[in-house]
Motif scaffolding. Sequence first.
Motif, PDB file in Angstrom:
ATOM      1  N   ASP A 182      46.771 -40.980 -45.707  1.00  0.00           N
ATOM      2  CA  ASP A 182      47.271 -41.552 -44.455  1.00  0.00           C
ATOM      3  C   ASP A 182      46.164 -42.394 -43.816  1.00  0.00           C
ATOM      4  O   ASP A 182      45.428 -41.905 -42.950  1.00  0.00           O
ATOM      5  N   HIS A 219      46.364 -31.766 -42.487  1.00  0.00           N
ATOM      6  CA  HIS A 219      46.297 -32.912 -41.593  1.00  0.00           C
ATOM      7  C   HIS A 219      45.009 -33.689 -41.829  1.00  0.00           C
ATOM      8  O   HIS A 219      44.040 -33.150 -42.331  1.00  0.00           O
ATOM      9  N   ALA A 268      45.696 -42.272 -40.041  1.00  0.00           N
ATOM     10  CA  ALA A 268      45.589 -40.955 -39.404  1.00  0.00           C
ATOM     11  C   ALA A 268      44.758 -41.043 -38.136  1.00  0.00           C
ATOM     12  O   ALA A 268      43.737 -41.738 -38.087  1.00  0.00           O
ATOM     13  N   SER A 269      45.201 -40.334 -37.122  1.00  0.00           N
ATOM     14  CA  SER A 269      44.479 -40.323 -35.850  1.00  0.00           C
ATOM     15  C   SER A 269      43.184 -39.522 -35.985  1.00  0.00           C
ATOM     16  O   SER A 269      43.006 -38.741 -36.925  1.00  0.00           O
ATOM     17  N   ARG A 272      41.405 -32.133 -37.653  1.00  0.00           N
ATOM     18  CA  ARG A 272      42.093 -30.940 -38.168  1.00  0.00           C
ATOM     19  C   ARG A 272      41.892 -30.802 -39.668  1.00  0.00           C
ATOM     20  O   ARG A 272      41.746 -29.683 -40.183  1.00  0.00           O
ATOM     21  N   ALA A 273      41.905 -31.934 -40.385  1.00  0.00           N
ATOM     22  CA  ALA A 273      41.681 -31.882 -41.831  1.00  0.00           C
ATOM     23  C   ALA A 273      40.305 -31.305 -42.131  1.00  0.00           C
ATOM     24  O   ALA A 273      40.139 -30.490 -43.045  1.00  0.00           O
ATOM     25  N   GLU A 300      42.364 -37.070 -34.207  1.00  0.00           N
ATOM     26  CA  GLU A 300      42.707 -35.653 -34.093  1.00  0.00           C
ATOM     27  C   GLU A 300      43.173 -35.096 -35.434  1.00  0.00           C
ATOM     28  O   GLU A 300      42.817 -33.974 -35.813  1.00  0.00           O
ATOM     29  N   ASP A 301      43.963 -35.889 -36.171  1.00  0.00           N
ATOM     30  CA  ASP A 301      44.429 -35.446 -37.489  1.00  0.00           C
ATOM     31  C   ASP A 301      43.256 -35.303 -38.459  1.00  0.00           C
ATOM     32  O   ASP A 301      43.210 -34.358 -39.254  1.00  0.00           O
ATOM     33  N   LYS A 305      42.449 -37.021 -46.648  1.00  0.00           N
ATOM     34  CA  LYS A 305      43.406 -37.294 -45.585  1.00  0.00           C
ATOM     35  C   LYS A 305      43.571 -38.783 -45.370  1.00  0.00           C
ATOM     36  O   LYS A 305      44.686 -39.301 -45.222  1.00  0.00           O
TER      37      LYS A 305
END
Length: 302
Positions: free
Chosen positions: A159, A302, A162-163, A169-170, A165-166, A155
């Motif tokens: 990205d 994500h 990436a936050s 989720r990943a 939170e992202d 992830k």
Amino acid sequence: MQQDHISYLLALHRQQDWAAAAAACQLSPAQLKKAVAGVEREYGCALIKTGAVFRGFTVEGEKVVAWAQNLSEALSTLKHVFAASNSRKAIAPLLERRSVSPKRLEAPGPDRQEIDLMIEAALSAPDHGGLHPWRVLVFPADSRAKLADLFEQEKLRRDPLASAEDVKRAREHATRSPALLAFVISPKLRMRVPEREQCLAAGCALGNLLNAAHQLGYGAIMLSGERCFDSLLCTELGVDSTEYLAGFISLGSVAVAPPPRKPAMLDAVRAVWGPGVPEPVQHNDCRDSVPSTAVTGSQKPH
């Protein structure tokens, strides 16, 4: 009146001859005349005009024949309805199978023996040449945290901004499902079976595996997404450069049933070919398209 007698009267009406009608009913003329005479006694009046040869039906006989025709058609319709119902019942598990999102799954998931049974079902799928151009990676419970690390790294490569939170989720994509598999398409090179046919065989195997999970009472879905094309992740999972990481299969008990499937029209996928039929509409060539969806469902990681 017995049901056989209805067919006798209808055969006589069609043939307009005792001998021909008897042959159609696999009777002798004498047996047919005796059966019709029994119907006449039951009905209470003559149905056939008297004479040495068949001369037609009486007015009352024509009425009875009309009723017999309607009844025969109704019985035929009923038989077709029952047959269609039995046919649908026979393949109900296939008609009812739905992909179930990981968020709708809960423990317990299938054990190793049940997963092996699903893979055995996959091995029975159509496979030109018996090449088995696919394989399954099983992720034991004690490996899921490491897999989550790999998903997080992928992830962030994709990205870097990436936050949190992202990233979370990943990681959950590796740990949320009670059981997780990876499906790898593994074409056998330099074989007489074309690669596209090997990919079809792999798809058939995947379908059998998912159907087996459904039959065993579990929910299942395969999700792909961009992570399946990350070379470093594939290397970590042992996927060769000649193979394709098709996606990850989530398995578990169904906690929340998926919504009903949207009705699909058969005519959207079925065509009847014949001489003079117009050529089909040309669709975009998808052989080299960006692979952004899964075989049975897709989800952008994500």
